[in-house]
Design a protein around this motif. Structure first.
Motif, PDB file in Angstrom:
ATOM      1  N   GLY A   6       0.856  -1.347  -0.138  1.00  0.00           N
ATOM      2  CA  GLY A   6       0.063  -0.086  -0.043  1.00  0.00           C
ATOM      3  C   GLY A   6       0.727   1.302   0.080  1.00  0.00           C
ATOM      4  O   GLY A   6       0.294   2.293   0.084  1.00  0.00           O
ATOM      5  N   ILE A   7       2.202   1.246  -0.245  1.00  0.00           N
ATOM      6  CA  ILE A   7       2.969   2.181  -0.061  1.00  0.00           C
ATOM      7  C   ILE A   7       3.210   2.815  -1.612  1.00  0.00           C
ATOM      8  O   ILE A   7       3.472   2.226  -2.732  1.00  0.00           O
ATOM      9  CB  ILE A   7       4.419   1.809   0.441  1.00  0.00           C
ATOM     10  N   PRO A   8       3.067   4.371  -1.580  1.00  0.00           N
ATOM     11  CA  PRO A   8       3.152   4.819  -3.004  1.00  0.00           C
ATOM     12  C   PRO A   8       4.646   4.567  -3.655  1.00  0.00           C
ATOM     13  O   PRO A   8       5.536   4.531  -2.906  1.00  0.00           O
ATOM     14  CB  PRO A   8       2.894   6.341  -2.804  1.00  0.00           C
ATOM     15  N   VAL A   9       4.606   4.539  -4.720  1.00  0.00           N
ATOM     16  CA  VAL A   9       6.072   3.987  -5.474  1.00  0.00           C
ATOM     17  C   VAL A   9       6.631   5.067  -6.280  1.00  0.00           C
ATOM     18  O   VAL A   9       6.092   6.071  -6.468  1.00  0.00           O
ATOM     19  CB  VAL A   9       5.691   2.932  -6.454  1.00  0.00           C
ATOM     20  N   LEU A  10       8.131   5.115  -6.678  1.00  0.00           N
ATOM     21  CA  LEU A  10       8.438   6.029  -7.240  1.00  0.00           C
ATOM     22  C   LEU A  10       8.590   5.994  -8.886  1.00  0.00           C
ATOM     23  O   LEU A  10       8.132   5.042  -9.373  1.00  0.00           O
ATOM     24  CB  LEU A  10      10.089   5.872  -7.157  1.00  0.00           C
ATOM     25  N   ARG A  11       8.660   7.359  -9.307  1.00  0.00           N
ATOM     26  CA  ARG A  11       8.336   7.353 -10.711  1.00  0.00           C
ATOM     27  C   ARG A  11       9.893   7.968 -11.225  1.00  0.00           C
ATOM     28  O   ARG A  11      10.061   9.103 -10.565  1.00  0.00           O
ATOM     29  CB  ARG A  11       7.045   8.346 -11.345  1.00  0.00           C
ATOM     30  N   PHE A  12      10.358   7.481 -12.291  1.00  0.00           N
ATOM     31  CA  PHE A  12      11.925   7.901 -12.601  1.00  0.00           C
ATOM     32  C   PHE A  12      11.553   8.747 -14.035  1.00  0.00           C
ATOM     33  O   PHE A  12      10.997   8.466 -14.846  1.00  0.00           O
ATOM     34  CB  PHE A  12      12.539   6.862 -12.738  1.00  0.00           C
TER      35      PHE A  12
END
Lengths: 601, 209
Positions: free
Chosen positions: A477-483
């Motif tokens: 449920g943790i927001p993820v990274l965008r590169f």
């Protein structure tokens, strides 16, 4: 009880929480506990026991698919990496652009010790120039610390973990004080040929520096140098040094080393730290955010206990993030509150900015002189014994090169353990033989290949960064990274220069290149992230408006919050970053201890 | 741990592994295929010994097996130095490879099984016989046309790509066995007290001594 469960950790009191157990986290926990601090280490991956789990002498036919790479094990079956790779199941990340030139590939390892377990063990010091790149050429950022500040910590890390190498007195390629380095291993025959023929091109080849014990550590003298005046710490490290064996000149370091002859955090940093009785470790603890008190101080962290999927909170006087550059950024950006709406330590808006990797480009060749040599053992320390440090400082200063920063060259060759690709793709040499002739060709060409890999400095830029994706969450449920990623011409031109250099060396050796040197740097350069030298994202600097951390890697905005992995790096010299991550973590750890003694934390 | 203890212990460990490994390959053909095709995941046990068919079912039909055997032995036949590919378990390995539940292996499955079908059709066209009925020289005639992509006629391009891939897989399977390592005179994977670098005769041969 050193390895504890999440519930016990939540009930206990700590001076410092360290998030991550790799090079930065391992060194930080070592430095703090050896000097009396109580530390809780949280690791997102599982517990890992190198003694029980390392496949030291297994041969390819014992593995599925002869040990070759799959999407589950992208560096091969026997690579030490657990629950990691370019993708981690259930933990995605996002590319902002579908253009391959703008990709960033993110290697993670969810295990105790993280990426130090499969690390190539190349342990180079940054040189004096590498701390002041902007002062020298006007690009990128200077560090708020100098080589002189870092040198004593390089000395100590080398003494502690064991690094082989030689002192050559070359420009911006620091010598170590007497007694720091272990003797380098003897070169193999392809090393010597490369050295001889590179010299004709004005290129010096010297002993590589790698974290492998070519002889036992000096357990009698080093402890007093590492921990002056601290008898208890000296006794612990003297005992532990005696438990590490020297290299037995077999089996690849990337599998891990159960006799502890090379550096990996779980065999070198964590055992003495655990021996102090002051380190507790919780594995399968996925940190979501740094929690903050009413005065804006860090109170601890919130994490998910992956074994129960429950939310847990641990508290301490200070928090150190060492979760890997991008993961530390992710934790800060996900630490949002009314006080810190754009994430923690981010009043500058710079968290996630200036993401860097290393410039990489490779070329292979075949050398007739190396064909059909008398069989002999060439495994050595199972990685490079020699390398070529950057040699064109003068040409660069004189404006003769069309890119700003340097690279070093790693190379390989030798009659290595045959793998799936050893006799594959030989048509360019054999003209497509099969049958008895093919077997003869395989014998003839085995061991006659040489491989060159350039590893160069990337200058941080505004287009290369990571941020939180507004939509995607991981399985916890943790927001993820965008590169976001972009090489500049400094990097792509450097990659083209590497290709030209490798082709020239192969030619000088009387060899032939497998493919023509690529003159288009945008094609010669590897994808962002693929060298796995992920750095930047929480830069240290001298100005709170343009940097995230001060020179002690302490957040400008939160005075009991520190970052001790690659995220604080203001530049990414061509020198592989791991040794500098450790030296810097030790320096920051000393500072935290000082502040604790002065009751400032 | 002192070096001598380490080395004795390591020698014991290597010996045990080699012994277990040799028996394993020989028994592979008769092992029962796993019921379902699952990848081994990101945390497989590394210190275990695996055989083709342990992790996912092998899928060659009897006729594909025959073709694989003939073709891999054309590429790596027995000679004075080492046995043929099929004699050291390469057919079982090829079956494991093309049956594996990974994207790259699924591509190879198409290439290899498609290549077998092509070979069957080509055998019928040229010699009016199925592949198992071909004389060695007849199979050789076909291989000569497809063994080197840059010189393959336009009608043989797809077949030449198949042959190149099949040769790579066969060679990979062969040289990663104890017999293959011995053939190449690989020396290593054994603990040493010292690493001495290249012997003098090696240095002389390359002009460094």
């Amino acid at each position: 009880m050193p390895f504890i469960d999440a519930d016990t950790a939540v009930r206990s009191e700590y001076d410092v929480i360290v998030v991550g157990s790799g090079a930065g986290g391992g060194q930080m926990a070592y430095t703090l506990t050896m000097n009396g601090a109580r530390v809780l280490m949280l690791e997102a991956g599982r517990k890992y026991d190198p003694v029980a789990e390392t496949p030291m002498f297994q041969t390819p036919e014992m593995a599925p698919l002869r040990g070759s790479v799959t999407t589950d094990k992208p560096f091969g079956f026997y690579d030490a990496t657990v629950d990691g790779g370019w993708q981690v199941p259930g933990e995605p990340y996002v590319q902002a652009s579908s253009d391959p030139a703008n990709r960033f590939d993110w290697w993670r390892a969810r295990m105790l010790g993280g990426r130090t377990n499969h690390w190539g063990r190349i342990a180079l010091r940054n040189g004096p120039y590498d701390f002041e790149p902007r002062s020298r050429d006007g690009l990128g950022f200077d560090w708020p610390v100098s080589y002189a500040d870092m040198a004593p910590y390089y000395d100590k890390v080398e003494l502690l973990i064991g690094v082989f190498g030689s002192n050559e007195g070359l420009e911006n390629t620091p010598d170590s004080p007497a007694g720091c380095l272990l003797p380098p291993p003897k070169p193999i025959v392809s090393d010597l040929l490369i050295q001889k023929h590179s010299a004709k091109l004005g290129i010096a080849t010297i002993a590589c520096h790698r974290a492998v014990l070519t002889q036992p550590l000096d357990w009698k003298n080093s402890p007093a140098k590492l921990h002056p005046g601290n008898r208890a710490a000296q006794a612990i490290i003297a005992r532990d040094m005696q438990r590490r064996a020297a290299c037995i000149w077999a089996t690849p370091c990337g599998r891990g080393c159960l006799i502890r002859a090379n550096y990996q955090s779980p065999t070198v940093h964590l055992p003495p730290a655990l021996d102090t009785g002051r380190l507790d470790i919780v594995t399968d603890a996925m940190v979501v955010e740094v929690t903050v008190g009413r005065k804006g101080q860090a109170t601890g962290v919130r994490f998910i206990d992956k074994t129960t999927r429950k939310d847990r909170r641990a508290t301490a006087r200070a928090v150190v993030l060492a979760a890997s550059a991008c993961e530390s950024v992710r934790i800060l950006l996900n630490s949002k509150s009314a006080q810190f709406p754009q994430g923690l330590a981010n009043s500058s808006g710079k968290v996630g900015r200036y993401l860097m990797d290393t410039v990489g480009s490779d070329l292979a060749g075949q050398v007739p002189r190396l064909e059909s040599l008398p069989p002999h053992n060439e495994e050595g320390a199972t990685g490079g014994h020699m390398y070529i440090p950057w040699w064109l400082y003068r040409d660069q200063a004189a404006g003769k090169l069309d890119f700003a920063r340097g690279y070093h060259v790693e190379f390989g060759g030798g009659r290595r353990m045959p793998e799936m690709d050893t006799a594959a793709g030989l048509e360019w040499l054999t003209g497509g033989t099969y049958g008895v002739k093919f077997k003869e060709d395989a014998r003839r060409y085995y061991g006659s290949m040489v491989y060159f890999a350039g590893r160069g400095e990337m200058i941080p830029n505004e287009q290369s960064f990571c941020e939180i994706d507004p939509d995607v969450r991981d399985q916890w449920g943790i927001p993820v990274l965008r590169f976001h990623w972009q090489w500049s011409e400094h990097e792509t031109r450097q990659a083209a220069h590497m290709q030209k250099t490798f082709a020239a060396i192969i030619d000088a050796m009387g060899g032939r290149v497998q493919k023509p040197a690529e003159s288009d740097g945008t094609k010669a350069i590897h994808t962002g992230g693929s060298i796995i030298h992920e750095l930047g994202g929480t830069l240290m600097g001298s100005d709170p408006n343009t940097s995230v951390l001060n020179k002690w890697c302490q957040a400008w905005d939160v005075n009991n919050l520190f970052v001790a992995d690659g995220a604080p790096f203001p530049s990414n010299a061509d020198k592989n970053p791991t040794l500098t991550i450790m030296a810097n973590a030790w320096r920051v750890g000393d500072h935290i201890l000082d502040r604790m003694r002065r009751k400032e934390l | 741990m002192d070096r001598r203890t380490t080395i004795q212990w390591m020698l014991a460990a290597t010996g045990a592994l080699a012994f277990r490994g040799t028996g394993a390959i020989a028994g592979a053909a008769t092992s029962t295929p796993a019921p379902r095709a699952q990848p081994y995941g990101t945390d497989p046990k590394l210190v275990e010994i695996y055989h083709p068919g342990d992790l996912w079912p092998l899928t060659f039909t009897a006729s594909q097996r025959r073709t694989a055997t003939m073709l891999c032995d054309v590429i790596i036949p027995a000679d004075a130095i080492s046995p043929s590919a099929s004699a050291v378990g390469v057919v079982e390995f090829l079956d494991e490879w093309i049956s594996a539940p990974y994207p790259a292996h699924e591509e190879d499955r198409k290439t290899v099984l498609g290549g077998f079908d092509w070979l069957e059709a080509e055998s019928a066209r040229r010699f009016r016989r199925p592949v198992p009925g071909l004389e060695a020289g007849e199979l050789g005639q076909i291989c000569d046309d497809i063994c080197y992509l840059p010189r393959a006629g336009s009608q043989w391009v797809a077949a030449a790509k198949f042959f190149a891939r099949f040769r790579d897989l066969t060679a990979g399977g062969f040289y990663t066995t104890p017999a293959g390592r011995k053939d190449l005179q690989y020396i290593g994977n054994t603990p040493l007290a010292r690493f001495d670098g290249p012997p003098i005769e090696v240095l002389k041969k390359v002009g460094l001594a």
